[in-house]
Design an enzyme around this catalytic site. Structure first.
Site, PDB file in Angstrom:
ATOM      1  N   LYS A  48      34.985  13.945  13.884  1.00  0.00           N
ATOM      2  CA  LYS A  48      34.363  13.606  12.581  1.00  0.00           C
ATOM      3  C   LYS A  48      32.789  12.964  12.659  1.00  0.00           C
ATOM      4  CE  LYS A  48      38.774  13.455  10.100  1.00  0.00           C
ATOM      5  NZ  LYS A  48      39.507  12.756   9.036  1.00  0.00           N
ATOM      6  N   ASP A  88      38.066  13.476   2.567  1.00  0.00           N
ATOM      7  CA  ASP A  88      39.147  12.359   2.812  1.00  0.00           C
ATOM      8  C   ASP A  88      39.119  11.419   1.760  1.00  0.00           C
ATOM      9  OD1 ASP A  88      40.345  13.403   5.054  1.00  0.00           O
ATOM     10  OD2 ASP A  88      39.035  12.592   6.545  1.00  0.00           O
TER      11      ASP A  88
END
Length: 524
Positions: free
Chosen positions: A312, A349
C-alpha cells in the site's frame, strides 16, 4: 478460440473414461488423458480413447524427467500412445525430447487438427498430427525461444506446448509473448501460484489451449486449477481479447476472497473484466516492475488493482501525485484505477473502517471525541484506521513489533507510539487489530492476550478471513463488543468497484459473495 482442456490422471481405465466424459459435460472443450498415470501396457489400454467423443481428446505419456511417471523408453511411450485410440480421432501430445531421440514421428498417418471453435475437428483427415510439448519442472529452459521455433518447424506438429516454473509474476508476460507470436499455435504455461495469469488469460492472448484439473484435488501440475475455478471463478467463457484485467496485488495473496467477490460482481454488473490474485514479491522494485509491465504490455488492458499488504505504501510512492484524497493524507493506497493508460490511486479503507466501527458502536463520529484507542500494527490498514480515529478526536496509541514503524505512524498523525510488548497493558476503550495475526490459515493465533480483554471494551479485528477470528472469540467470551473485518471488507470493496466502474454496486449480492467465500473455510 482457445480450448479449455481438462487433464485426466486417473489410475483405472474405466475411471479415466468416466472422468473425461464428466469433464466434457461440465464444459471442457477437450480432455487430456495422462497414460503415464495408468502404469498400463499397450494391450491393456488399447482403444481407451475410442470411448471418448471423436475430436475431443488428447493422449500423452509424460516421462519422469518432464514431470510424469513414465520410465519407459521413447519408443515404448510412442507405442502406448498409438494404442490408446485412433490417431485420426484425437491428438497425440508427444514430448520434444522423445521426438528428437527418435529422429521424427513414430506414428502412422491419419490425424486431426484443432478447429477455430476450440475443439478438435475429427472430420479433417490429414497426415498424423502431433502436439509437441516440453515441460521443465525445475527452471525456465535456457533457450526457450529457440526451442519453440524448432518445435514449430516440425511439419507434423499442429501446435506446440511449453511449461516451466514461474520465476515471478513477470514470467507470465513471456508466456503471453509465445502465445501471441509463435509461428504455430502455442500453449505456454508458467507453473506455480505466480503463473495463474498464463492459464486464466490464455484466451485473451490467443493461446491454442489452456489446461485445468477435471476436479479439485486432481491437479497434474503446480499451480493448475480446476475446471470449475477457471470457468466459474475466473470467468473463462467471458474472456476475449478485449477483456479488461483487474486483480489484487499483495504478498501473500492466496488468502484473499477478493477474486470471488469482484468476479461475481463483474458478472452481476455485466462489466467485461476479470479479476485475478497477483502475488508480487514484497519490495518496491518488484511492485514497480510489475506495474510498469502491466501498463506497457500490448493488449494487457489493465483496468485497475486492489492493493494489499505489503504494497500500500509502495503504491503511493509509485503513483506520486496521481492520488485522489484521502490517500495522499493517509500515506497509503489500496485501490488503483487505470485511465487512458495512466494509473491513479485512492484509499477506500479509512471510510470503510470508520463507518463499520461507528455503526457497531451506534455512535456518530463526534461521539468518539476523547475516546482512547489501542491500534495494533503500523502498515497500510493501520494508517487508514489511525487517520480516521484521530480525525474523530480519539486518543490513539500505536503498538507495533518494529518500534520505528510505530513511531513513524504516530508522528505522522500526532498520536502516541508504544512497544509491542506493552500492548496487554494498554487502557484503550477500543482495540483495533490491523495486523495479519489470526488470518487464515493461522486461525488460532491472536495479537492480544485474552487477559487484556475486559467487559465493555470494543474489539475491532480488520482480519476478515475467518470472519470470527480467535481475537473476536476471546473478546466475546470476555463480554466485549466485537466488530468483524468482513463488514469493513465489503464496504471498501463496494467503494473500489465504484472507483473502477462509476457504477454503484448493490450491497446485497456483494455481501452474499463475501460471506459465502468466508463460510467455505468452515466446510470439511
Amino acid at each position: 478460440m482457445t480450448a479449455l482442456v481438462a487433464s485426466i490422471a486417473e489410475r483405472d481405465p474405466q475411471r479415466v473414461v468416466a472422468a473425461a466424459l464428466e469433464a466434457l459435460e461440465r464444459g471442457a472443450d477437450a480432455v487430456e488423458v495422462r497414460l503415464d498415470a495408468l502404469h498400463a501396457t499397450s494391450e491393456s489400454i488399447r482403444g481407451l480413447a475410442d470411448a471418448l467423443p471423436s475430436g475431443q481428446w488428447i493422449v500423452t505419456c509424460r516421462p519422469v524427467a518432464q514431470g510424469g511417471t513414465s520410465s519407459d523408453t521413447p519408443a515404448q511411450r510412442a507405442a502406448l500412445l498409438a494404442a490408446a485410440g485412433s490417431v485420426s480421432d484425437g491428438i497425440i501430445d508427444f514430448e520434444w525430447d522423445d521426438w528428437q531421440r527418435l529422429g521424427g514421428s513414430p506414428f502412422a498417418a491419419g490425424g486431426a487438427a484443432m478447429s477455430s471453435a476450440g475443439r478438435m475437428n475429427a472430420s479433417k483427415r490429414e497426415s498424423a498430427r502431433i502436439l509437441l510439448s516440453h515441460h521443465d519442472w525445475h527452471r525456465r529452459p535456457a533457450e526457450l525461444e529457440r526451442m519453440v521455433r524448432a518445435m514449430c518447424a516440425v511439419p507434423e506438429a499442429i501446435a506446440v506446448k511449453v511449461a516451466w516454473p514461474a520465476e515471478s509474476i513477470l514470467s507470465n508476460f513471456e508466456a503471453f509473448d509465445i502465445m501471441r507470436a509463435s509461428p504455430k499455435d502455442a500453449v505456454a504455461i508458467c507453473m506455480g501460484e505466480a503463473g495463474l495469469m498464463s492459464r486464466a488469460l490464455a484466451g485473451k492472448f490467443g493461446a491454442y489451449a489452456t489446461y485445468c484439473a477435471h476436479r479439485e484435488g486432481m491437479e497434474t501440475a503446480p499451480g493448475q486449477v480446476s475446471l470449475e475455478v477457471l470457468r466459474d471463478l475466473y470467468r473463462w467463457d467471458a474472456i476475449d481479447e478485449s477483456t479488461a484485467v483487474y486483480g489484487v496485488i499483495g504478498w501473500p495473496v492466496s488468502h484473499s476472497i477478493s477474486p470471488v467477490v469482484m468476479n461475481g460482481m463483474f458478472a452481476a454488473m455485466r462489466f467485461p473484466a476479470v479479476y485475478l490474485p497477483m502475488p508480487v514479491e514484497p519490495s518496491y522494485d518488484a511492485f514497480a516492475a510489475f506495474m510498469d509491465r502491466c501498463l506497457s504490455y500490448p493488449g494487457f488492458d489493465a483496468g485497475g488493482f486492489s492493493v494489499t499488504a505489503p504494497h500500500k505504501e509502495h503504491a503511493l510512492r509509485y503513483l506520486g501525485e496521481r492520488v485522489d484524497p484521502p490517500a495522499d493524507v493517509l500515506g497509503a493506497v489500496n485501490t488503483i484505477r487505470i485511465d487512458d493508460g495512466e494509473p491513479w490511486g485512492c484509499n477506500t479503507d479509512c471510510t470503510a473502517a470508520l463507518d463499520t466501527l461507528l455503526e457497531r458502536m451506534e455512535r456518530e463520529a463526534q461521539g468518539l471525541e476523547g475516546v482512547g484507542v489501542d491500534v495494533l500494527g503500523a502498515g497500510g490498514v493501520a494508517r487508514a484506521v489511525v487517520a480516521g480515529l484521530v480525525d474523530c478526536g480519539c486518543r490513539v496509541t500505536v503498538y507495533n513489533r518494529t518500534a520505528e514503524r510505530a513511531a513513524a505512524l504516530a508522528d505522522a498523525f500526532g498520536c502516541k507510539p508504544a512497544p509491542w510488548d506493552d500492548r496487554s497493558r494498554g487502557d484503550g476503550q477500543i482495540i483495533v487489530n490491523c495486523t495479519s495475526v489470526g488470518m487464515w490459515p493461522d486461525v488460532e493465533s491472536t495479537p492480544m492476550p485474552a487477559a487484556r480483554l475486559a467487559a465493555g471494551t470494543v474489539v475491532f479485528d480488520t482480519v476478515y478471513r475467518p470472519a470470527e477470528t480467535r481475537l473476536l472469540r476471546d473478546a466475546e467470551a470476555a463480554g466485549c463488543r466485537t466488530v468483524d473485518g468482513l463488514t469493513m471488507f465489503a464496504r471498501q470493496a463496494a467503494a473500489q468497484l465504484y472507483y473502477w466502474t462509476e457504477q454503484l454496486p448493490e450491497m446485497a449480492p456483494l455481501w452474499e459473495l463475501a460471506t459465502t467465500a468466508v463460510d467455505a473455510d468452515r466446510q470439511p
